[in-house]
Write a protein that holds these residues in place. Structure first.
Motif, mmCIF file in Angstrom:
data_model
loop_
_atom_site.group_PDB
_atom_site.id
_atom_site.type_symbol
_atom_site.label_atom_id
_atom_site.label_comp_id
_atom_site.label_asym_id
_atom_site.label_seq_id
_atom_site.Cartn_x
_atom_site.Cartn_y
_atom_site.Cartn_z
ATOM 1 N N TRP A 255 -7.599 -9.865 -16.519
ATOM 2 C CA TRP A 255 -8.712 -8.982 -16.165
ATOM 3 C C TRP A 255 -9.300 -9.386 -14.818
ATOM 4 C CZ3 TRP A 255 -11.575 -9.126 -21.515
ATOM 5 C CH2 TRP A 255 -10.989 -8.200 -22.377
ATOM 6 N N LEU A 256 -9.493 -10.696 -14.619
ATOM 7 C CA LEU A 256 -10.037 -11.165 -13.341
ATOM 8 C C LEU A 256 -9.121 -10.796 -12.181
ATOM 9 C CD1 LEU A 256 -11.403 -14.767 -13.983
ATOM 10 C CD2 LEU A 256 -12.704 -12.743 -13.336
ATOM 11 N N GLU A 257 -7.828 -11.039 -12.351
ATOM 12 C CA GLU A 257 -6.884 -10.768 -11.268
ATOM 13 C C GLU A 257 -6.788 -9.281 -10.952
ATOM 14 O OE1 GLU A 257 -3.231 -12.719 -12.339
ATOM 15 O OE2 GLU A 257 -4.140 -14.712 -12.122
ATOM 16 N N ARG A 258 -6.758 -8.463 -11.977
ATOM 17 C CA ARG A 258 -6.679 -7.017 -11.742
ATOM 18 C C ARG A 258 -7.992 -6.487 -11.159
ATOM 19 N NH1 ARG A 258 -1.800 -5.128 -12.783
ATOM 20 N NH2 ARG A 258 -0.572 -6.157 -14.397
ATOM 21 N N THR A 259 -9.110 -7.118 -11.527
ATOM 22 C CA THR A 259 -10.395 -6.775 -10.923
ATOM 23 C C THR A 259 -10.363 -7.111 -9.440
ATOM 24 O OG1 THR A 259 -11.604 -7.075 -12.995
ATOM 25 C CG2 THR A 259 -12.879 -7.266 -10.956
ATOM 26 N N ALA A 260 -9.818 -8.273 -9.090
ATOM 27 C CA ALA A 260 -9.697 -8.657 -7.678
ATOM 28 C C ALA A 260 -8.809 -7.663 -6.930
ATOM 29 C CB ALA A 260 -9.153 -10.075 -7.554
ATOM 30 N N SER A 261 -7.703 -7.266 -7.536
ATOM 31 C CA SER A 261 -6.826 -6.277 -6.904
ATOM 32 C C SER A 261 -7.580 -4.974 -6.659
ATOM 33 C CB SER A 261 -5.600 -6.006 -7.773
ATOM 34 O OG SER A 261 -4.788 -5.013 -7.184
ATOM 35 N N CYS A 262 -8.346 -4.551 -7.646
ATOM 36 C CA CYS A 262 -9.139 -3.313 -7.519
ATOM 37 C C CYS A 262 -10.163 -3.450 -6.396
ATOM 38 C CB CYS A 262 -9.809 -3.021 -8.855
ATOM 39 S SG CYS A 262 -10.915 -1.597 -8.858
ATOM 40 N N ASP B 235 -17.746 -2.347 -11.574
ATOM 41 C CA ASP B 235 -17.042 -1.090 -11.810
ATOM 42 C C ASP B 235 -15.546 -1.333 -11.981
ATOM 43 O OD1 ASP B 235 -16.805 1.905 -11.817
ATOM 44 O OD2 ASP B 235 -15.629 1.450 -10.014
ATOM 45 N N CYS B 236 -14.966 -2.129 -11.109
ATOM 46 C CA CYS B 236 -13.535 -2.447 -11.223
ATOM 47 C C CYS B 236 -13.248 -3.141 -12.552
ATOM 48 C CB CYS B 236 -13.095 -3.352 -10.071
ATOM 49 S SG CYS B 236 -12.849 -2.510 -8.498
ATOM 50 N N HIS B 237 -14.079 -4.128 -12.903
ATOM 51 C CA HIS B 237 -13.855 -4.883 -14.138
ATOM 52 C C HIS B 237 -13.954 -3.980 -15.370
ATOM 53 C CE1 HIS B 237 -13.570 -8.464 -16.575
ATOM 54 N NE2 HIS B 237 -14.639 -8.089 -17.245
ATOM 55 N N ASP B 238 -14.933 -3.089 -15.390
ATOM 56 C CA ASP B 238 -15.063 -2.164 -16.522
ATOM 57 C C ASP B 238 -13.829 -1.279 -16.642
ATOM 58 O OD1 ASP B 238 -17.561 -3.256 -17.032
ATOM 59 O OD2 ASP B 238 -18.682 -1.541 -16.221
ATOM 60 N N ARG B 239 -13.325 -0.799 -15.520
ATOM 61 C CA ARG B 239 -12.121 0.030 -15.535
ATOM 62 C C ARG B 239 -10.903 -0.768 -15.983
ATOM 63 N NH1 ARG B 239 -12.679 1.824 -9.788
ATOM 64 N NH2 ARG B 239 -10.424 1.842 -9.882
ATOM 65 N N VAL B 240 -10.800 -2.014 -15.534
ATOM 66 C CA VAL B 240 -9.672 -2.878 -15.935
ATOM 67 C C VAL B 240 -9.703 -3.101 -17.445
ATOM 68 C CG1 VAL B 240 -8.804 -5.255 -15.834
ATOM 69 C CG2 VAL B 240 -9.338 -4.048 -13.722
ATOM 70 N N LYS B 241 -10.868 -3.441 -17.979
ATOM 71 C CA LYS B 241 -10.969 -3.722 -19.418
ATOM 72 C C LYS B 241 -10.593 -2.493 -20.244
ATOM 73 C CE LYS B 241 -14.194 -6.314 -21.156
ATOM 74 N NZ LYS B 241 -15.493 -6.896 -21.502
ATOM 75 N N GLY C 295 -8.739 -0.818 -4.483
ATOM 76 C CA GLY C 295 -9.123 0.359 -5.255
ATOM 77 C C GLY C 295 -8.207 0.627 -6.432
ATOM 78 N N ASN C 296 -7.160 -0.194 -6.590
ATOM 79 C CA ASN C 296 -6.284 -0.035 -7.753
ATOM 80 C C ASN C 296 -5.915 -1.407 -8.326
ATOM 81 O OD1 ASN C 296 -3.619 -0.983 -6.694
ATOM 82 N ND2 ASN C 296 -3.884 0.749 -5.305
ATOM 83 N N PHE C 297 -5.236 -1.399 -9.452
ATOM 84 C CA PHE C 297 -5.001 -2.636 -10.199
ATOM 85 C C PHE C 297 -3.716 -3.364 -9.815
ATOM 86 C CE2 PHE C 297 -7.066 0.188 -13.563
ATOM 87 C CZ PHE C 297 -8.342 -0.153 -13.160
ATOM 88 N N THR C 298 -2.940 -2.844 -8.879
ATOM 89 C CA THR C 298 -1.629 -3.447 -8.598
ATOM 90 C C THR C 298 -1.402 -3.871 -7.145
ATOM 91 O OG1 THR C 298 -0.659 -1.252 -8.290
ATOM 92 C CG2 THR C 298 -0.515 -2.216 -10.503
ATOM 93 N N THR C 299 -1.991 -3.166 -6.194
ATOM 94 C CA THR C 299 -1.707 -3.442 -4.781
ATOM 95 C C THR C 299 -2.040 -4.871 -4.396
ATOM 96 O OG1 THR C 299 -2.017 -1.129 -4.209
ATOM 97 C CG2 THR C 299 -2.217 -2.712 -2.407
ATOM 98 N N GLY C 300 -3.073 -5.436 -4.957
ATOM 99 C CA GLY C 300 -3.468 -6.808 -4.639
ATOM 100 C C GLY C 300 -2.455 -7.855 -5.047
ATOM 101 N N TYR C 301 -1.500 -7.481 -5.893
ATOM 102 C CA TYR C 301 -0.425 -8.399 -6.271
ATOM 103 C C TYR C 301 0.687 -8.399 -5.222
ATOM 104 C CZ TYR C 301 -2.336 -8.965 -10.969
ATOM 105 O OH TYR C 301 -3.143 -9.273 -12.044
ATOM 106 N N ARG C 302 0.721 -7.375 -4.355
ATOM 107 C CA ARG C 302 1.806 -7.230 -3.370
ATOM 108 C C ARG C 302 1.366 -7.473 -1.934
ATOM 109 N NH1 ARG C 302 1.869 -2.269 -5.754
ATOM 110 N NH2 ARG C 302 1.593 -1.231 -3.767
ATOM 111 N N LEU C 303 0.122 -7.107 -1.623
ATOM 112 C CA LEU C 303 -0.317 -7.140 -0.226
ATOM 113 C C LEU C 303 -1.443 -8.140 -0.024
ATOM 114 C CD1 LEU C 303 -0.371 -3.323 0.563
ATOM 115 C CD2 LEU C 303 1.402 -4.962 1.119
ATOM 116 N N PRO C 304 -1.652 -8.652 1.140
ATOM 117 C CA PRO C 304 -0.699 -8.558 2.240
ATOM 118 C C PRO C 304 0.557 -9.374 1.961
ATOM 119 C CG PRO C 304 -2.584 -9.904 2.873
ATOM 120 C CD PRO C 304 -2.843 -9.394 1.492
ATOM 121 N N LYS C 305 1.655 -8.918 2.524
ATOM 122 C CA LYS C 305 2.942 -9.582 2.314
ATOM 123 C C LYS C 305 2.836 -11.045 2.719
ATOM 124 C CE LYS C 305 5.944 -5.574 3.017
ATOM 125 N NZ LYS C 305 5.768 -4.957 1.820
ATOM 126 N N GLY C 306 3.432 -11.892 1.916
ATOM 127 C CA GLY C 306 3.439 -13.319 2.212
ATOM 128 C C GLY C 306 2.281 -14.079 1.585
#
Length: 163
Positions: free
Chosen positions: A115-122, A98-104, A126-137
């Motif tokens: 696509w893989l990275e944004r799928t992992a973030s999702c 579901d995440c991958h379909d939404r990312v594409k 649940g969204n395409f960006t938070t996984g790039y920031r959290l958890p801090k460090g």
């Protein structure tokens, strides 16, 4: 428990290496792993202990993630065999798909890696960006990149996907 075999046999929706990487990050390959959102829990030692703790945490109104792929209680009903490895991987694969379909759809023209990275973030947030920031460090997407690189299975004689 052979995670590679389970990732291949328990679902047909997602690249098994993606499943393996997510399992490494989410549960360190522990089939009875539990996590409380915003809290801590002593890890169960058996399947029955895992279900007992899951039920108690749910009854206390906690948001809990369970099993190999850390499926949150919002995604499965009471009575689901969530600690069964194939059941857990099946739920995780559907969430990843579901995440991958939404990312594409949202990032048309992006690279496969994006696509893989944004799928992992999702999957993580649940969204395409938070996984790039959290958890801090040590952001989730960075951990995914590292884990995924460890799980890529190249055909004999090839070292890179583009060889």
């Amino acid at each position: 428990m052979d995670i590679s075999t389970l990732a291949l046999e328990c679902q047909q929706q997602v690249n098994p290496q993606v499943i393996e990487a997510i399992i490494e990050i989410e549960s360190a390959r522990l089939p009875f792993a539990l996590a409380v959102v915003g809290g801590q829990v002593k890890q169960p030692r058996s399947e029955s202990d895992a279900y007992h703790k899951l039920d108690a945490l749910r009854s206390a109104g906690k948001s809990v993630s369970a099993g190999l792929m850390q499926i949150n209680t919002q995604h499965f009903d009471v009575g689901t065999a969530i600690f069964d490895p194939c059941t857990n991987i099946g739920f995780g694969a559907r969430l990843l798909k579901d995440c991958h379909d939404r990312v594409k759809s949202h990032y048309q023209g992006a690279s496969y890696q994006e696509w893989l990275e944004r799928t992992a973030s999702c999957y993580f947030s649940g969204n395409f960006t938070t996984g790039y920031r959290l958890p801090k460090g040590n952001p989730y997407v960075h951990r995914f990149r590292v884990a995924y690189a460890r799980h890529i299975h190249y055909p004999k004689g090839k070292k890179h996907e583009n060889d």
